[in-house]
Design a protein around this motif. Structure first.
Motif, PDB file in Angstrom:
ATOM      1  N   UNK A 120      39.972  25.253 121.754  1.00 52.76           N
ATOM      2  CA  UNK A 120      41.151  24.422 121.476  1.00 52.76           C
ATOM      3  C   UNK A 120      41.502  24.470 119.983  1.00 52.76           C
ATOM      4  N   UNK A 121      40.459  24.369 119.151  1.00 53.20           N
ATOM      5  CA  UNK A 121      40.683  24.387 117.689  1.00 53.20           C
ATOM      6  C   UNK A 121      41.270  25.722 117.255  1.00 53.20           C
ATOM      7  N   UNK A 122      40.730  26.805 117.806  1.00 55.50           N
ATOM      8  CA  UNK A 122      41.216  28.131 117.432  1.00 55.50           C
ATOM      9  C   UNK A 122      42.679  28.284 117.832  1.00 55.50           C
ATOM     10  N   UNK A 123      42.982  27.851 119.043  1.00 59.05           N
ATOM     11  CA  UNK A 123      44.368  27.983 119.498  1.00 59.05           C
ATOM     12  C   UNK A 123      45.316  27.175 118.613  1.00 59.05           C
ATOM     13  N   UNK A 124      44.887  25.964 118.310  1.00 59.29           N
ATOM     14  CA  UNK A 124      45.721  25.081 117.486  1.00 59.29           C
ATOM     15  C   UNK A 124      45.969  25.685 116.099  1.00 59.29           C
ATOM     16  N   UNK A 125      44.884  26.183 115.483  1.00 58.76           N
ATOM     17  CA  UNK A 125      45.010  26.737 114.129  1.00 58.76           C
ATOM     18  C   UNK A 125      45.910  27.970 114.134  1.00 58.76           C
ATOM     19  N   UNK A 126      45.709  28.849 115.117  1.00 57.96           N
ATOM     20  CA  UNK A 126      46.513  30.078 115.155  1.00 57.96           C
ATOM     21  C   UNK A 126      47.966  29.764 115.492  1.00 57.96           C
ATOM     22  N   UNK A 127      48.177  28.745 116.332  1.00 54.00           N
ATOM     23  CA  UNK A 127      49.554  28.361 116.655  1.00 54.00           C
ATOM     24  C   UNK A 127      50.265  27.841 115.405  1.00 54.00           C
ATOM     25  N   UNK A 128      49.551  27.046 114.593  1.00 53.09           N
ATOM     26  CA  UNK A 128      50.187  26.487 113.388  1.00 53.09           C
ATOM     27  C   UNK A 128      50.657  27.576 112.440  1.00 53.09           C
ATOM     28  N   UNK A 129      49.983  28.720 112.426  1.00 48.22           N
ATOM     29  CA  UNK A 129      50.417  29.780 111.504  1.00 48.22           C
ATOM     30  C   UNK A 129      51.196  30.883 112.230  1.00 48.22           C
ATOM     31  N   UNK A 130      51.652  30.572 113.423  1.00 48.53           N
ATOM     32  CA  UNK A 130      52.457  31.507 114.238  1.00 48.53           C
ATOM     33  C   UNK A 130      51.737  32.811 114.552  1.00 48.53           C
ATOM     34  N   UNK A 131      50.447  32.721 114.760  1.00 50.80           N
ATOM     35  CA  UNK A 131      49.702  33.951 115.066  1.00 50.80           C
ATOM     36  C   UNK A 131      49.195  33.974 116.499  1.00 50.80           C
ATOM     37  N   UNK A 132      49.293  32.826 117.188  1.00 48.25           N
ATOM     38  CA  UNK A 132      48.653  32.724 118.503  1.00 48.25           C
ATOM     39  C   UNK A 132      49.164  33.798 119.465  1.00 48.25           C
ATOM     40  N   UNK A 133      50.485  33.982 119.508  1.00 45.98           N
ATOM     41  CA  UNK A 133      51.025  34.950 120.466  1.00 45.98           C
ATOM     42  C   UNK A 133      50.546  36.368 120.169  1.00 45.98           C
ATOM     43  N   UNK A 134      50.449  36.672 118.868  1.00 51.30           N
ATOM     44  CA  UNK A 134      50.020  38.025 118.507  1.00 51.30           C
ATOM     45  C   UNK A 134      48.531  38.244 118.749  1.00 51.30           C
ATOM     46  N   UNK A 135      47.765  37.204 118.520  1.00 50.78           N
ATOM     47  CA  UNK A 135      46.317  37.412 118.482  1.00 50.78           C
ATOM     48  C   UNK A 135      45.544  36.824 119.654  1.00 50.78           C
ATOM     49  N   UNK A 172      42.371  29.509 108.848  1.00 47.66           N
ATOM     50  CA  UNK A 172      40.969  29.106 108.907  1.00 47.66           C
ATOM     51  C   UNK A 172      40.690  27.854 108.064  1.00 47.66           C
ATOM     52  N   UNK A 173      41.655  27.497 107.199  1.00 50.97           N
ATOM     53  CA  UNK A 173      41.479  26.258 106.433  1.00 50.97           C
ATOM     54  C   UNK A 173      41.804  25.048 107.294  1.00 50.97           C
ATOM     55  N   UNK A 174      42.753  25.240 108.235  1.00 56.14           N
ATOM     56  CA  UNK A 174      43.323  24.086 108.925  1.00 56.14           C
ATOM     57  C   UNK A 174      42.324  23.253 109.745  1.00 56.14           C
ATOM     58  N   UNK A 175      41.358  23.870 110.447  1.00 53.11           N
ATOM     59  CA  UNK A 175      40.421  23.036 111.205  1.00 53.11           C
ATOM     60  C   UNK A 175      39.642  22.063 110.323  1.00 53.11           C
ATOM     61  N   UNK A 176      39.538  22.353 109.034  1.00 50.68           N
ATOM     62  CA  UNK A 176      38.802  21.462 108.123  1.00 50.68           C
ATOM     63  C   UNK A 176      39.657  20.288 107.685  1.00 50.68           C
ATOM     64  N   UNK A 177      40.908  20.274 108.132  1.00 51.93           N
ATOM     65  CA  UNK A 177      41.876  19.234 107.773  1.00 51.93           C
ATOM     66  C   UNK A 177      41.945  19.017 106.260  1.00 51.93           C
ATOM     67  N   UNK A 178      42.315  20.047 105.530  1.00 52.38           N
ATOM     68  CA  UNK A 178      42.429  19.886 104.075  1.00 52.38           C
ATOM     69  C   UNK A 178      43.657  19.057 103.727  1.00 52.38           C
TER      70      UNK A 178
END
Lengths: 257, 243
Positions: free
Chosen positions: A128-143, A166-172
């Protein structure tokens, strides 16, 4: 500007590499939730200043720092400050995309794994975290079908976006960027800039750039530095159109640098 | 020259040299093994020679590898390069590594084998450690330094502790290069042992079967192991690719 609206504040910050003084009495206030750019000729201390904010400078011996740096109101040199927590709060994106040479999936989770107790991350949660992070940077569909691919084999643009993801899951709260687009082509640059604009409300961005057009495009405030000193800090448009300091004027009107 | 070419050529050269020695030995009609293990003439078949050597080598080898890797990591990851500890240790190691391995071989033979009352395992270990450690430490240091700084920075900036960075990134990255260095050192040691035995046999024993340049079987075993070790090293070196 309200004081509580500031995410990074420094007071008379000076820094030496051995005998060489790289920062001279820098006092700056970076507003929260906006994109602020740091511009200036090479060697003026932009990157050094940026690297002070998550204390990565300290890894290189021979560095002396004086003055005060407050992140979200807390002095980061206080003895009770945990370096790990600081780096969790203040994420950093580097000049050259530097995904870790492991899979895309593991890249996103690396930070979280080292900050979580062993075994506390379930598989479902991780996915779930991976999907969320990749979606936020518009990479989910590609990757989404390439999660097990080695991250270093992606295109540069994707790599740099992944470095942000990869920074986003750490909630910076703050994301520092050291010339994040200098290794990218025009399309990649545009993609990263768009991404920054989308994320700007949620995170505070401080970006070092050599590209003045980029500073104008993306940032709402702009800081001009010269030979280790902060010369001018204003709203971007004002700094470019009506610079107060002659040195700033020389630089932004490309008479110098 | 491309690396693959270089590797191919060195393997070819070594193989040629070994093949020549083997051919020469056989053509003289000498039995495959005489003069037994290192300096002991009682063991006479090649399998025992191999086993005897491996039995001695493996524990020493494992110990030496762990020790040298640990020292290299300590130097590179835990000490500042400007600190006096780093300077002293690194300089001593550099001096030890620069001494030709033949000197260690002669020293080992003369001092440890003939002049002291130490047990054979201990003397082997001491010589081996003196000969191998400086080289493996230096190659491990180079392997560690070869890990791209961006990888470290990325991990540190995500809040990783030093041990995370070492365990998850530096070590896996440097692994093949570290192993390549270790195999080179082993190969060097075996080759120098072979040389010393040849010299010893030529000077101390009257020529057997009328051949003044008789090569004992243990030398061939050592050279074969040395060859195997260099080939392994080349493969590991080639495996290291930076993405």
């Amino acid at each position: 500007m309200e004081t509580n609206n500031r995410s990074i504040e420094t007071q008379n910050l000076s820094l030496w590499y051995g005998d060489f003084q790289a920062l001279i009495d820098v006092s700056v206030n970076v507003p929260a939730g906006k994109i602020t750019s740091l511009i200036g000729p090479s060697g003026c201390g932009k990157t050094t200043l940026l690297r002070c904010f998550n204390r990565v400078n300290e890894r290189y011996g021979n560095v002396t720092t004086k003055g005060e740096i407050k992140i979200l109101g807390k002095n980061i040199y206080d003895p009770d400050v945990s370096l790990l927590e600081l780096r969790k709060t203040v994420g950093m994106v580097f000049q050259r995309p530097n995904p870790l040479p492991i899979s895309v999936y593991d890249n996103i989770l690396f930070g979280l794994r080292i900050h979580s107790p062993f075994g506390s991350l379930t598989r479902a949660k991780s996915d779930e975290i991976v999907e969320e992070a990749l979606t936020s940077v518009f990479l989910w569909d590609d990757l989404k079908d390439k999660l097990k691919t080695r991250a270093t084999s992606l295109q540069l643009e994707q790599q740099q976006k992944l470095c942000i993801a990869r920074l986003l899951p750490l909630k910076p709260q703050i994301i520092l960027m050291d010339e994040p687009c200098s290794a990218l082509d025009a399309k990649g640059t545009l993609a990263v800039e768009e991404l920054m604009s989308v994320l700007a409300g949620t995170y505070t961005f401080l970006i070092v750039t050599h590209n003045m057009a980029q500073a104008r495009r993306v940032s709402s405030e702009c800081i001009y530095m010269f030979l280790g000193e902060l010369i001018e800090h204003r709203e971007t448009q004002a700094l470019f159109e009506t610079p107060e300091h002659p040195k700033t004027a020389d630089y932004v009107q490309m008479r110098y640098g | 020259m491309k690396r693959s070419e270089l590797i191919f050529q060195s393997i070819a050269l070594i193989t040629l040299a070994v093949a020549f020695i083997l051919f020469w030995n056989f053509s003289k009609g000498v039995s495959f093994v005489e003069n037994g293990t290192l300096f002991d003439a009682t063991v006479t078949d090649s399998y025992s020679v191999l086993q005897e050597n491996l039995n001695r080598m493996i524990p020493i080898l494992l110990g030496a590898i762990l020790f040298s890797v640990a020292i290299a990591f300590y130097l590179e990851e835990y000490l500042a390069r400007t600190s006096w500890k780093y300077q002293i240790i690194a300089r001593q190691i550099a001096i030890l590594a620069s001494i030709p391995s033949l000197l260690y071989g002669i020293l080992g033979t003369y001092f440890f084998v003939f002049k002291t009352e130490f047990g054979s395992f201990f003397t082997h270990a001491l010589t081996f450690v003196l000969l191998v450690l400086p080289i493996t430490i230096q190659s491990t240091q180079r392997a560690i330094r070869g890990v791209d700084i961006s990888v470290r920075e990325a991990a540190y900036a995500l809040g990783a502790k030093r041990r995370h960075v070492i365990v998850h990134h530096v070590f896996p990255h440097a692994f093949s290069t570290i192993m390549a260095g270790i195999f080179i050192a082993i190969s060097r040691t075996l080759a120098i042992s072979a040389l010393i035995i040849v010299v010893y046999v030529w000077t101390e024993h009257t020529p057997q079967s009328g051949d003044p340049f008789h090569i004992p079987g243990s030398v061939i075993v050592l050279l074969l192991l040395s060859l195997l070790s260099s080939v392994l090293s080349s493969f590991l070196e080639a495996k290291t690719n930076w993405s």
